[in-house]
Design a protein around this motif. Sequence first.
Motif, PDB file in Angstrom:
ATOM      1  N   TRP A 172       0.846  -1.203   0.000  1.00  0.00           N
ATOM      2  CA  TRP A 172       0.000   0.000   0.000  1.00  0.00           C
ATOM      3  C   TRP A 172       0.873   1.241   0.000  1.00  0.00           C
ATOM      4  CZ3 TRP A 172      -5.322  -0.105  -0.352  1.00  0.00           C
ATOM      5  CH2 TRP A 172      -5.931  -1.368  -0.175  1.00  0.00           C
ATOM      6  N   LYS A 173       0.344   2.304  -0.619  1.00  0.00           N
ATOM      7  CA  LYS A 173       1.098   3.571  -0.676  1.00  0.00           C
ATOM      8  C   LYS A 173       0.109   4.703  -0.360  1.00  0.00           C
ATOM      9  CE  LYS A 173       3.548   6.236  -4.289  1.00  0.00           C
ATOM     10  NZ  LYS A 173       2.430   7.150  -4.586  1.00  0.00           N
ATOM     11  N   ARG A 174       0.490   5.596   0.556  1.00  0.00           N
ATOM     12  CA  ARG A 174      -0.389   6.724   0.860  1.00  0.00           C
ATOM     13  C   ARG A 174      -0.320   7.712  -0.309  1.00  0.00           C
ATOM     14  NH1 ARG A 174      -0.406  11.960   2.907  1.00  0.00           N
ATOM     15  NH2 ARG A 174       1.856  12.033   2.690  1.00  0.00           N
ATOM     16  N   ILE A 175      -1.486   8.223  -0.764  1.00  0.00           N
ATOM     17  CA  ILE A 175      -1.497   9.190  -1.872  1.00  0.00           C
ATOM     18  C   ILE A 175      -1.548  10.593  -1.275  1.00  0.00           C
ATOM     19  CG2 ILE A 175      -2.704   9.995  -3.935  1.00  0.00           C
ATOM     20  CD1 ILE A 175      -3.943   7.226  -4.204  1.00  0.00           C
ATOM     21  N   PRO A 176      -0.526  11.413  -1.477  1.00  0.00           N
ATOM     22  CA  PRO A 176      -0.577  12.790  -0.961  1.00  0.00           C
ATOM     23  C   PRO A 176      -1.766  13.532  -1.593  1.00  0.00           C
ATOM     24  CG  PRO A 176       1.528  12.366  -2.095  1.00  0.00           C
ATOM     25  CD  PRO A 176       0.682  11.160  -2.266  1.00  0.00           C
ATOM     26  N   SER A 177      -2.253  14.554  -0.911  1.00  0.00           N
ATOM     27  CA  SER A 177      -3.425  15.263  -1.427  1.00  0.00           C
ATOM     28  C   SER A 177      -3.251  16.768  -1.243  1.00  0.00           C
ATOM     29  CB  SER A 177      -4.685  14.797  -0.673  1.00  0.00           C
ATOM     30  OG  SER A 177      -5.805  15.564  -1.094  1.00  0.00           O
ATOM     31  N   TYR A 178      -3.292  17.513  -2.356  1.00  0.00           N
ATOM     32  CA  TYR A 178      -3.086  18.959  -2.332  1.00  0.00           C
ATOM     33  C   TYR A 178      -4.395  19.654  -2.690  1.00  0.00           C
ATOM     34  CZ  TYR A 178       1.493  16.818  -2.694  1.00  0.00           C
ATOM     35  OH  TYR A 178       2.572  15.999  -2.486  1.00  0.00           O
ATOM     36  N   ASN A 179      -4.433  20.987  -2.500  1.00  0.00           N
ATOM     37  CA  ASN A 179      -5.708  21.666  -2.760  1.00  0.00           C
ATOM     38  C   ASN A 179      -5.820  22.149  -4.204  1.00  0.00           C
ATOM     39  OD1 ASN A 179      -4.196  23.949  -2.947  1.00  0.00           O
ATOM     40  ND2 ASN A 179      -4.936  24.896  -1.069  1.00  0.00           N
ATOM     41  N   ASN A 180      -4.849  21.737  -5.047  1.00  0.00           N
ATOM     42  CA  ASN A 180      -4.954  22.072  -6.467  1.00  0.00           C
ATOM     43  C   ASN A 180      -4.555  20.853  -7.288  1.00  0.00           C
ATOM     44  OD1 ASN A 180      -4.113  23.054  -9.163  1.00  0.00           O
ATOM     45  ND2 ASN A 180      -4.835  24.997  -8.275  1.00  0.00           N
ATOM     46  N   VAL A 181      -5.349  20.528  -8.305  1.00  0.00           N
ATOM     47  CA  VAL A 181      -5.090  19.304  -9.080  1.00  0.00           C
ATOM     48  C   VAL A 181      -3.675  19.298  -9.653  1.00  0.00           C
ATOM     49  CG1 VAL A 181      -5.851  17.887 -11.013  1.00  0.00           C
ATOM     50  CG2 VAL A 181      -7.524  19.121  -9.670  1.00  0.00           C
ATOM     51  N   PHE A 185     -26.727  13.872   8.715  1.00  0.00           N
ATOM     52  CA  PHE A 185     -26.159  12.892   7.777  1.00  0.00           C
ATOM     53  C   PHE A 185     -25.509  13.593   6.582  1.00  0.00           C
ATOM     54  CE2 PHE A 185     -27.626   9.166   9.865  1.00  0.00           C
ATOM     55  CZ  PHE A 185     -28.831   9.508  10.474  1.00  0.00           C
ATOM     56  N   ALA A 186     -24.535  12.906   5.978  1.00  0.00           N
ATOM     57  CA  ALA A 186     -23.814  13.475   4.838  1.00  0.00           C
ATOM     58  C   ALA A 186     -24.742  13.574   3.620  1.00  0.00           C
ATOM     59  CB  ALA A 186     -22.608  12.606   4.517  1.00  0.00           C
ATOM     60  N   HIS A 187     -24.615  14.668   2.900  1.00  0.00           N
ATOM     61  CA  HIS A 187     -25.403  14.892   1.681  1.00  0.00           C
ATOM     62  C   HIS A 187     -25.027  13.817   0.640  1.00  0.00           C
ATOM     63  CE1 HIS A 187     -26.698  16.851  -2.054  1.00  0.00           C
ATOM     64  NE2 HIS A 187     -27.358  17.708  -1.348  1.00  0.00           N
ATOM     65  N   GLY A 188     -26.015  13.354  -0.093  1.00  0.00           N
ATOM     66  CA  GLY A 188     -25.745  12.320  -1.115  1.00  0.00           C
ATOM     67  C   GLY A 188     -24.721  12.781  -2.133  1.00  0.00           C
ATOM     68  N   GLY A 189     -24.698  14.103  -2.407  1.00  0.00           N
ATOM     69  CA  GLY A 189     -23.717  14.619  -3.368  1.00  0.00           C
ATOM     70  C   GLY A 189     -22.304  14.566  -2.820  1.00  0.00           C
ATOM     71  N   SER A 190     -22.168  14.680  -1.489  1.00  0.00           N
ATOM     72  CA  SER A 190     -20.806  14.599  -0.915  1.00  0.00           C
ATOM     73  C   SER A 190     -20.309  13.157  -0.963  1.00  0.00           C
ATOM     74  CB  SER A 190     -20.806  15.129   0.529  1.00  0.00           C
ATOM     75  OG  SER A 190     -21.491  14.238   1.411  1.00  0.00           O
ATOM     76  N   ILE A 191     -21.255  12.225  -0.810  1.00  0.00           N
ATOM     77  CA  ILE A 191     -20.876  10.800  -0.928  1.00  0.00           C
ATOM     78  C   ILE A 191     -20.488  10.514  -2.386  1.00  0.00           C
ATOM     79  CG2 ILE A 191     -21.698   8.415  -0.667  1.00  0.00           C
ATOM     80  CD1 ILE A 191     -21.526   9.863   1.999  1.00  0.00           C
ATOM     81  N   VAL A 194     -14.572  20.292   8.919  1.00  0.00           N
ATOM     82  CA  VAL A 194     -15.969  20.616   8.574  1.00  0.00           C
ATOM     83  C   VAL A 194     -16.324  20.188   7.154  1.00  0.00           C
ATOM     84  CG1 VAL A 194     -16.217  22.515  10.223  1.00  0.00           C
ATOM     85  CG2 VAL A 194     -15.332  22.981   7.928  1.00  0.00           C
ATOM     86  N   GLY A 195     -15.280  19.849   6.373  1.00  0.00           N
ATOM     87  CA  GLY A 195     -15.552  19.462   4.974  1.00  0.00           C
ATOM     88  C   GLY A 195     -15.173  18.003   4.759  1.00  0.00           C
ATOM     89  N   ARG A 216      -9.396  25.609  -6.887  1.00  0.00           N
ATOM     90  CA  ARG A 216      -9.075  24.638  -5.844  1.00  0.00           C
ATOM     91  C   ARG A 216      -9.764  23.328  -6.171  1.00  0.00           C
ATOM     92  NH1 ARG A 216      -8.549  27.088   0.182  1.00  0.00           N
ATOM     93  NH2 ARG A 216      -7.354  25.184   0.390  1.00  0.00           N
ATOM     94  N   LEU A 217      -9.114  22.240  -5.787  1.00  0.00           N
ATOM     95  CA  LEU A 217      -9.751  20.935  -5.919  1.00  0.00           C
ATOM     96  C   LEU A 217     -11.011  20.975  -5.046  1.00  0.00           C
ATOM     97  CD1 LEU A 217      -9.527  18.027  -7.006  1.00  0.00           C
ATOM     98  CD2 LEU A 217      -8.277  17.458  -4.920  1.00  0.00           C
ATOM     99  N   PHE A 218     -12.148  20.588  -5.632  1.00  0.00           N
ATOM    100  CA  PHE A 218     -13.440  20.694  -4.935  1.00  0.00           C
ATOM    101  C   PHE A 218     -13.376  20.117  -3.517  1.00  0.00           C
ATOM    102  CE2 PHE A 218     -17.698  21.021  -3.999  1.00  0.00           C
ATOM    103  CZ  PHE A 218     -18.430  19.853  -4.062  1.00  0.00           C
ATOM    104  N   LEU A 219     -12.745  18.930  -3.397  1.00  0.00           N
ATOM    105  CA  LEU A 219     -12.735  18.282  -2.078  1.00  0.00           C
ATOM    106  C   LEU A 219     -11.927  19.067  -1.052  1.00  0.00           C
ATOM    107  CD1 LEU A 219     -12.169  15.637  -4.327  1.00  0.00           C
ATOM    108  CD2 LEU A 219     -13.129  14.595  -2.300  1.00  0.00           C
ATOM    109  N   ARG A 220     -11.031  19.945  -1.544  1.00  0.00           N
ATOM    110  CA  ARG A 220     -10.186  20.700  -0.612  1.00  0.00           C
ATOM    111  C   ARG A 220     -10.580  22.163  -0.610  1.00  0.00           C
ATOM    112  NH1 ARG A 220      -8.386  16.812   2.604  1.00  0.00           N
ATOM    113  NH2 ARG A 220      -7.191  15.197   1.593  1.00  0.00           N
TER     114      ARG A 220
END
Length: 237
Positions: A72-81, A141-147, A110-111, A99-103
Motif C-alpha cells: 500500500w502507498k499513501r497518496i498525498p493530497s493537495y488543494n490544487n489538481v 447525515f452526509a449529503h448524497g452529493g458529498s458521498i 468541517v468538509g 481549488r480541488l473541490f474536495l479541498r
Amino acid sequence: PLRSAAVGPLLSGSSGRSRRDAAAHPVPPRSPQALCSQPGRPKDYALPNASWSRDMLDLYDRFLAMTKEGLWKRIPSYNNVLDHIPGKALRGLPSRDTRLFLRSIEAEGVGFEYVMFLNSSEKRVVCLFQPGSYLEGHPGFAHGGSIATIIDSTIGSCAIFVAGRVMTANLSINYMSPVPLGSVVLVDSKVDKVEGRKVFLSCKVQSVDGGTLHAEATALFIQLDATKSQKQQASCQ
Ligand SMILES: CCCCC/C=C\C/C=C\C/C=C\C/C=C\CCCC(=O)SCCNC(=O)CCNC(=O)[C@H](O)C(C)(C)COP(=O)(O)OP(=O)(O)OC[C@H]1O[C@@H](n2cnc3c(N)ncnc32)[C@H](O)[C@@H]1OP(=O)(O)O
C-alpha cells in the motif's frame, strides 16, 4: 474474497477495539514525516489533523503500517489538481485561482477529511473518509452529493493509476444506509476491467467495523486521448 480478506483484518481489528480498549492502547506516535508536509512542497492535506476522530487516526495508523510492507502507498493530497502532477506546476503554467473541490473548505474537520491509499497490485484505491458538518444533507447525515464526490474522486484516482488522464463518463450509486456526519467510512474502489479507452470500476462505502454497507457504485471512466483533451481544454478556456 480477496477484497474482504484484504480489508477484513483491518475492519475486524478496529471493530474489536472498544473506545475503552482504544484508551488502553493509545494510538502509536506518528513519524514526523507522517505528521507534516514535506518542506518546500504544497501542503499535503492527507495527514492527521486535530479534527480526525480516534477511528480515523486508528485506521490511518493501520494503513500507514501496511505501507511499510510495500503493498500500500499513501497518496498525498493537495488543494490544487496541478500540484499532484510532479513538475507540472513548475512548467510555467499560468497559476489559476482554482481549488480541488474536495479541498475547497479550508477549515479542518468541517468538509472532506480524507486520505487515500493505493494498492497497485490489486488496482485498488481505498479512501478513509470522515465527512464534516458542512457536508450535511438530511440533519446529521452526509449529503448524497458529498458521498458521490468522495466516490467519484476515489474511483477517479484508481482510474488515473491505470489510465492516466481520465474523465468520468458514468457513475451509478446505490445508497443503502445514510452516513452520519463525523463518522468514518471506508471507500473501497477497484478496477474491474479495461477495454481500450474504457475503464470500468466498482466501489463500496462501508462503516469501519464492516457492519454497515452505506453505498455501492459502478463507474465508467474514459481515458482522454491527446488531441481530444487539448480540444476539450480549448473549449473550456
Ligand atoms: C494512483 C495514482 C492516483 C493519483 C491521483 C492523483 C491526483 C488526483 C488528484 C486530484 C484529482 C481528483 C480526483 C480524482 C480524479 C478524478 C475524479 C473526478 C473526475 C471527474 O469529475 S471528470 C468530470 C465529470 N465528467 C465529465 O465532465 C465528462 C464529460 N464527458 C466527456 O468529456 C466525454 O463524453 C468523454 C471524455 C467522457 C468521452 O468522450 P470521447 O469523445 O473521448 O470518447 P467517446 O465519446 O468516443 O466514447 C469512447 C467510448 O466510451 C463509450 N462511452 C462514452 N460515454 C459513455 C457513457 N456515459 N456510458 C457508456 N459508454 C460511454 C462510447 O460509447 C465509446 O465506446 P466504444 O469505443 O465502444 O464505441
